[in-house]
Motif scaffolding. Sequence first.
Motif, PDB file in Angstrom:
ATOM      1  N   ALA A  90      -5.583  -3.154  -3.176  1.00  0.00           N
ATOM      2  CA  ALA A  90      -6.740  -2.432  -4.173  1.00  0.00           C
ATOM      3  C   ALA A  90      -5.973  -1.341  -4.666  1.00  0.00           C
ATOM      4  O   ALA A  90      -7.001   0.098  -4.631  1.00  0.00           O
ATOM      5  CB  ALA A  90      -7.979  -2.846  -3.263  1.00  0.00           C
ATOM      6  N   ASP A 112      -3.779 -17.712  -4.463  1.00  0.00           N
ATOM      7  CA  ASP A 112      -4.612 -17.829  -3.611  1.00  0.00           C
ATOM      8  C   ASP A 112      -4.212 -16.619  -3.101  1.00  0.00           C
ATOM      9  O   ASP A 112      -4.881 -15.656  -2.657  1.00  0.00           O
ATOM     10  CB  ASP A 112      -5.127 -18.743  -2.786  1.00  0.00           C
ATOM     11  N   LEU A 156      -3.539  -9.275  -3.547  1.00  0.00           N
ATOM     12  CA  LEU A 156      -3.661  -7.409  -4.566  1.00  0.00           C
ATOM     13  C   LEU A 156      -4.834  -6.932  -3.822  1.00  0.00           C
ATOM     14  O   LEU A 156      -5.604  -5.740  -3.984  1.00  0.00           O
ATOM     15  CB  LEU A 156      -3.625  -8.324  -5.668  1.00  0.00           C
ATOM     16  N   ASP A 157      -6.552  -8.058  -3.539  1.00  0.00           N
ATOM     17  CA  ASP A 157      -7.552  -7.426  -3.229  1.00  0.00           C
ATOM     18  C   ASP A 157      -7.746  -6.457  -2.270  1.00  0.00           C
ATOM     19  O   ASP A 157      -7.869  -5.765  -1.819  1.00  0.00           O
ATOM     20  CB  ASP A 157      -8.303  -8.285  -2.876  1.00  0.00           C
ATOM     21  N   ALA A 158      -6.426  -7.025  -1.088  1.00  0.00           N
ATOM     22  CA  ALA A 158      -6.228  -5.971   0.315  1.00  0.00           C
ATOM     23  C   ALA A 158      -5.348  -5.234   0.072  1.00  0.00           C
ATOM     24  O   ALA A 158      -5.983  -3.509   0.336  1.00  0.00           O
ATOM     25  CB  ALA A 158      -5.943  -7.073   1.291  1.00  0.00           C
ATOM     26  N   ARG A 213       0.990  -1.175   0.122  1.00  0.00           N
ATOM     27  CA  ARG A 213      -0.107   0.163  -0.063  1.00  0.00           C
ATOM     28  C   ARG A 213       0.612   1.307  -0.348  1.00  0.00           C
ATOM     29  O   ARG A 213       0.892   1.863  -0.570  1.00  0.00           O
ATOM     30  CB  ARG A 213      -0.561   0.117   0.974  1.00  0.00           C
ATOM     31  N   HIS A 223      -6.652 -17.100 -12.288  1.00  0.00           N
ATOM     32  CA  HIS A 223      -5.789 -15.682 -11.748  1.00  0.00           C
ATOM     33  C   HIS A 223      -5.485 -14.971 -13.297  1.00  0.00           C
ATOM     34  O   HIS A 223      -4.520 -13.582 -12.422  1.00  0.00           O
ATOM     35  CB  HIS A 223      -4.580 -16.030 -11.446  1.00  0.00           C
ATOM     36  N   ALA A 235      -3.826 -13.897  -4.636  1.00  0.00           N
ATOM     37  CA  ALA A 235      -4.783 -12.850  -4.797  1.00  0.00           C
ATOM     38  C   ALA A 235      -5.494 -12.221  -3.538  1.00  0.00           C
ATOM     39  O   ALA A 235      -6.053 -10.669  -4.048  1.00  0.00           O
ATOM     40  CB  ALA A 235      -5.854 -14.007  -5.260  1.00  0.00           C
ATOM     41  N   ARG A 236      -5.650 -12.711  -2.744  1.00  0.00           N
ATOM     42  CA  ARG A 236      -5.996 -12.133  -0.849  1.00  0.00           C
ATOM     43  C   ARG A 236      -5.168 -10.919  -1.488  1.00  0.00           C
ATOM     44  O   ARG A 236      -5.702  -9.695  -0.577  1.00  0.00           O
ATOM     45  CB  ARG A 236      -5.580 -13.229  -0.460  1.00  0.00           C
ATOM     46  N   ARG A 245      -5.409 -11.453 -13.363  1.00  0.00           N
ATOM     47  CA  ARG A 245      -5.118 -10.081 -12.502  1.00  0.00           C
ATOM     48  C   ARG A 245      -3.686  -9.738 -13.263  1.00  0.00           C
ATOM     49  O   ARG A 245      -2.465  -8.752 -13.083  1.00  0.00           O
ATOM     50  CB  ARG A 245      -4.764 -11.071 -11.269  1.00  0.00           C
TER      51      ARG A 245
END
Length: 249
Positions: free
Chosen positions: A163, A153, A159-161, A123, A190, A156-157, A193
Amino acid sequence: MPKFAANLTWLFRELPFMDRFAAAKEAGFEGVEVLFPYDCPTQDMRDQLVVCNLTFVLMNCPPPNATGGRQGFAAVPGLSDRFRHDFERTLRFAQVLKPLHIHIMAGPAEGPEAEAVFIDNLRWAAARAPQQSLTIEPINRFDMPGYFLADYDTAARVLDAVAAPNLALQFDAYHAHRITGDVMGSWTAHGHRARHVQVAGFPGRHEPRGGDIDYPAFFSRLDSDGYTGWVSGEYAPETETGEGLAWIR
């Protein structure tokens, strides 16, 4: 067919580093990547990119640790200051080299605390360089024991967090095969992404042809899915690089 780039850290190693840019262009590549472009004069590299009309696709962060040890600090608890210091140095190089993507390496770590640190650092990095595309890459633990980001997985988690629009997946088909044994299935789950793709044969990590990965089918899949990014050859040539480049033609 996809746009192919040459990883000059791995390819054309029979030549001095600065000669690899022209060799890549002559071989038919339109883009190149360099994993750790920190030891050669930065402006000289930029000049080669311009003279050879090559796109500089990707570089890694952090700079190499001269004393050995960790490859990456972004997910290592207690080393956020080190990661951010190194990221600032990478950005200084990027100002000259102008890479499309900077791959942020997680480093060796495990557990929920490491994931939280990774998310926090990503971030910060995404906000620090909002115009710069950043990537994270799952790397198999056979080649890099203890590496934190070792499955899709988790990627992905994360990247989503985070954002962040400038952070995406780097999909290496060789690592995907090592991790899952199913490159196509991993891409199906995936690939949406992914902003950058790397390839190498399996087994052996040589030219992306034959072996256990059906690369003609994979390249066709990239086309059919509308993937518009680069595909970089990151492999150890079995002989001289030029003798094994039929895969790009």
